[in-house]
Design a protein around this motif. Sequence first.
Motif, PDB file in Angstrom:
ATOM      1  N   GLY A 208      49.869  36.865  48.919  1.00  0.00           N
ATOM      2  CA  GLY A 208      49.501  35.551  48.304  1.00  0.00           C
ATOM      3  C   GLY A 208      48.749  35.136  47.107  1.00  0.00           C
ATOM      4  O   GLY A 208      48.475  34.132  46.930  1.00  0.00           O
ATOM      5  N   LEU A 209      48.200  36.212  46.607  1.00  0.00           N
ATOM      6  CA  LEU A 209      47.212  36.001  45.581  1.00  0.00           C
ATOM      7  C   LEU A 209      47.865  35.040  44.492  1.00  0.00           C
ATOM      8  O   LEU A 209      47.029  34.212  44.004  1.00  0.00           O
ATOM      9  CB  LEU A 209      46.543  37.367  45.049  1.00  0.00           C
ATOM     10  N   LEU A 210      48.916  35.287  43.836  1.00  0.00           N
ATOM     11  CA  LEU A 210      49.409  34.175  42.922  1.00  0.00           C
ATOM     12  C   LEU A 210      49.776  33.121  43.427  1.00  0.00           C
ATOM     13  O   LEU A 210      49.247  32.093  42.632  1.00  0.00           O
ATOM     14  CB  LEU A 210      51.028  34.899  42.549  1.00  0.00           C
ATOM     15  N   ASP A 211      49.945  32.626  44.521  1.00  0.00           N
ATOM     16  CA  ASP A 211      49.995  31.352  45.144  1.00  0.00           C
ATOM     17  C   ASP A 211      48.478  30.691  45.203  1.00  0.00           C
ATOM     18  O   ASP A 211      48.429  29.700  44.877  1.00  0.00           O
ATOM     19  CB  ASP A 211      50.602  31.257  46.342  1.00  0.00           C
ATOM     20  N   GLU A 212      47.667  31.458  45.458  1.00  0.00           N
ATOM     21  CA  GLU A 212      46.204  31.064  45.361  1.00  0.00           C
ATOM     22  C   GLU A 212      45.585  30.787  44.369  1.00  0.00           C
ATOM     23  O   GLU A 212      45.198  29.479  43.893  1.00  0.00           O
ATOM     24  CB  GLU A 212      45.438  32.258  45.916  1.00  0.00           C
ATOM     25  N   ARG A 230      36.636  33.640  36.138  1.00  0.00           N
ATOM     26  CA  ARG A 230      36.565  34.753  35.441  1.00  0.00           C
ATOM     27  C   ARG A 230      36.664  36.081  36.458  1.00  0.00           C
ATOM     28  O   ARG A 230      36.651  37.109  35.909  1.00  0.00           O
ATOM     29  CB  ARG A 230      35.342  34.869  34.500  1.00  0.00           C
ATOM     30  N   THR A 231      36.578  35.797  37.645  1.00  0.00           N
ATOM     31  CA  THR A 231      36.497  36.937  38.592  1.00  0.00           C
ATOM     32  C   THR A 231      37.984  37.694  38.387  1.00  0.00           C
ATOM     33  O   THR A 231      38.959  36.969  38.075  1.00  0.00           O
ATOM     34  CB  THR A 231      36.503  36.510  40.027  1.00  0.00           C
ATOM     35  N   VAL A 232      37.904  39.056  38.578  1.00  0.00           N
ATOM     36  CA  VAL A 232      38.859  39.840  38.007  1.00  0.00           C
ATOM     37  C   VAL A 232      40.237  39.642  38.951  1.00  0.00           C
ATOM     38  O   VAL A 232      39.947  39.238  40.270  1.00  0.00           O
ATOM     39  CB  VAL A 232      38.643  41.467  38.122  1.00  0.00           C
ATOM     40  N   GLY A 233      41.359  39.496  38.472  1.00  0.00           N
ATOM     41  CA  GLY A 233      42.580  39.163  39.270  1.00  0.00           C
ATOM     42  C   GLY A 233      42.928  37.718  39.084  1.00  0.00           C
ATOM     43  O   GLY A 233      44.049  37.471  38.773  1.00  0.00           O
ATOM     44  N   TYR A 234      41.786  37.078  39.129  1.00  0.00           N
ATOM     45  CA  TYR A 234      42.219  35.520  38.966  1.00  0.00           C
ATOM     46  C   TYR A 234      42.622  35.311  37.448  1.00  0.00           C
ATOM     47  O   TYR A 234      43.431  34.443  37.221  1.00  0.00           O
ATOM     48  CB  TYR A 234      41.056  34.610  39.598  1.00  0.00           C
ATOM     49  N   ARG A 235      41.653  35.813  36.523  1.00  0.00           N
ATOM     50  CA  ARG A 235      41.681  35.275  35.232  1.00  0.00           C
ATOM     51  C   ARG A 235      43.178  35.859  34.693  1.00  0.00           C
ATOM     52  O   ARG A 235      43.819  35.346  33.918  1.00  0.00           O
ATOM     53  CB  ARG A 235      40.608  35.916  34.335  1.00  0.00           C
ATOM     54  N   LEU A 241      50.423  32.679  34.361  1.00  0.00           N
ATOM     55  CA  LEU A 241      50.868  31.224  34.867  1.00  0.00           C
ATOM     56  C   LEU A 241      50.933  30.375  33.704  1.00  0.00           C
ATOM     57  O   LEU A 241      51.595  29.317  33.698  1.00  0.00           O
ATOM     58  CB  LEU A 241      50.045  30.702  35.965  1.00  0.00           C
ATOM     59  N   GLU A 242      50.267  30.749  32.791  1.00  0.00           N
ATOM     60  CA  GLU A 242      50.179  29.795  31.291  1.00  0.00           C
ATOM     61  C   GLU A 242      51.146  30.474  30.485  1.00  0.00           C
ATOM     62  O   GLU A 242      51.203  30.079  29.210  1.00  0.00           O
ATOM     63  CB  GLU A 242      48.798  30.002  30.718  1.00  0.00           C
ATOM     64  N   GLY A 243      51.880  31.540  30.920  1.00  0.00           N
ATOM     65  CA  GLY A 243      53.012  32.087  29.872  1.00  0.00           C
ATOM     66  C   GLY A 243      52.661  33.164  29.050  1.00  0.00           C
ATOM     67  O   GLY A 243      53.344  33.157  28.136  1.00  0.00           O
ATOM     68  N   GLN A 244      51.248  33.569  29.253  1.00  0.00           N
ATOM     69  CA  GLN A 244      50.792  34.526  28.331  1.00  0.00           C
ATOM     70  C   GLN A 244      51.160  35.929  28.337  1.00  0.00           C
ATOM     71  O   GLN A 244      51.167  36.765  27.586  1.00  0.00           O
ATOM     72  CB  GLN A 244      49.448  34.468  27.936  1.00  0.00           C
ATOM     73  N   CYS A 245      51.751  36.254  29.460  1.00  0.00           N
ATOM     74  CA  CYS A 245      52.318  37.678  29.685  1.00  0.00           C
ATOM     75  C   CYS A 245      53.055  37.554  31.125  1.00  0.00           C
ATOM     76  O   CYS A 245      53.170  36.376  31.814  1.00  0.00           O
ATOM     77  CB  CYS A 245      51.073  38.596  30.058  1.00  0.00           C
ATOM     78  N   SER A 246      53.957  38.590  31.390  1.00  0.00           N
ATOM     79  CA  SER A 246      54.446  38.636  32.576  1.00  0.00           C
ATOM     80  C   SER A 246      53.869  39.018  33.841  1.00  0.00           C
ATOM     81  O   SER A 246      52.794  39.349  33.673  1.00  0.00           O
ATOM     82  CB  SER A 246      55.736  39.989  32.326  1.00  0.00           C
ATOM     83  N   LEU A 247      54.358  38.803  34.851  1.00  0.00           N
ATOM     84  CA  LEU A 247      53.755  38.836  36.263  1.00  0.00           C
ATOM     85  C   LEU A 247      53.160  40.305  36.420  1.00  0.00           C
ATOM     86  O   LEU A 247      52.131  40.674  36.809  1.00  0.00           O
ATOM     87  CB  LEU A 247      54.456  38.667  37.324  1.00  0.00           C
ATOM     88  N   GLU A 248      53.981  41.292  36.072  1.00  0.00           N
ATOM     89  CA  GLU A 248      53.724  42.954  35.968  1.00  0.00           C
ATOM     90  C   GLU A 248      52.527  43.089  35.106  1.00  0.00           C
ATOM     91  O   GLU A 248      51.994  43.990  35.399  1.00  0.00           O
ATOM     92  CB  GLU A 248      54.883  43.772  35.954  1.00  0.00           C
ATOM     93  N   GLU A 249      52.807  42.554  34.015  1.00  0.00           N
ATOM     94  CA  GLU A 249      51.547  42.687  33.239  1.00  0.00           C
ATOM     95  C   GLU A 249      50.224  42.315  33.477  1.00  0.00           C
ATOM     96  O   GLU A 249      49.098  43.006  33.292  1.00  0.00           O
ATOM     97  CB  GLU A 249      52.099  42.274  31.598  1.00  0.00           C
ATOM     98  N   ALA A 250      50.324  41.188  34.192  1.00  0.00           N
ATOM     99  CA  ALA A 250      49.232  40.631  34.743  1.00  0.00           C
ATOM    100  C   ALA A 250      48.689  41.485  35.870  1.00  0.00           C
ATOM    101  O   ALA A 250      47.409  41.615  35.995  1.00  0.00           O
ATOM    102  CB  ALA A 250      49.293  39.118  35.320  1.00  0.00           C
ATOM    103  N   ILE A 251      49.387  41.965  36.744  1.00  0.00           N
ATOM    104  CA  ILE A 251      49.169  42.963  37.809  1.00  0.00           C
ATOM    105  C   ILE A 251      48.294  43.971  37.213  1.00  0.00           C
ATOM    106  O   ILE A 251      47.293  44.609  37.496  1.00  0.00           O
ATOM    107  CB  ILE A 251      50.249  43.292  38.807  1.00  0.00           C
TER     108      ILE A 251
END
Length: 316
Positions: A208-212, A230-235, A241-251
């Motif tokens: 549930g990291l995305l929901d967090e 700025r912690t890795v994963g969160y940023r 969530l701001e629409g700058q990349c897809s979920l898989e790209e963020a992962i």
Amino acid sequence: MGPTAAGKTDLAIELAAALDGELVSVDSALVYRGLDIGSAKPDFPHHLVDIRDPADSYSAADFAVDADRVVTDIVARGKTPILVGGTMLYFRAYLEGLAPMPATDPAVRAAVEAEAVREGWPALHARLAQVDPEAAARIHPNHSQRIGRALEVYRSSGISLSQWQQRGTTGVAATQQFRILQLAICPAERALLHRRIELRFRQMMAAGLLDEVRQLRRRPDLHPGLPALRTVGYRQLWRHLEGQCSLEEAIQQGIAATRQLAKRQLTWLRKWPQLHWLLTDEAGNVCPSGESEVAGSRAAQKPLHAALNYIGLAPM
């Protein structure tokens, strides 16, 4: 000590049981409330966890003061303090003391963070190189927290971070108060560490990291320029969530950023004095004499046994 996903927490919990100890977190993400899944916040009790709101700042100097207070109390109660984490600057601040520095200036910090949002951290790294080339040479162009602090110090005081550091340290270093034993745990093979990093990141996503991150983003007082976020994963997930990349790209970006974090941690550790290494194989055993291929070897030991041997106690 050790890089992220190396097995530090599991070993520390076992040591706490073996040594009648209490754990002290040395982690710049675990200090923040609400950053639970992405920081791999442990269930086992640790001091200096959940002590700040993510809108607030927390520095190495803050940690040195807090750690001194907590460790002194643990020792006074007849327990063994066990410091565990991967924020190497915090370890150094507590063990060696810190150079005197100007206090955080919220206005200057906000101005630096606003510049970073507009222009990016590499651009601010280039500006740092103009006023403090020595610090810029030590700091990676994407290490936002250290770049921001170095610029903040210069802009608020007119004196570079490097010049402040040359003035010597203040306070009593822990190495002058206690007998310190220092261990680092890490997989012997880089590929194994990378696999563990990816596996853990995907487990965090499943937990549930995305929901967090979504919950944090709903707070109007939080923004991605804050140290906590700025912690890795969160940023990376905030960018999704701001629409700058897809979920898989963020992962994928989060996994890559975590590997870069591990690389920086290992750079610190390779230069660390008086450090005893526990290099582990895929089965989790400590490799003898630095060898990596020891599965099934009679010489292989569990990390707890190797650590207790180093400390001078018979394995349990």
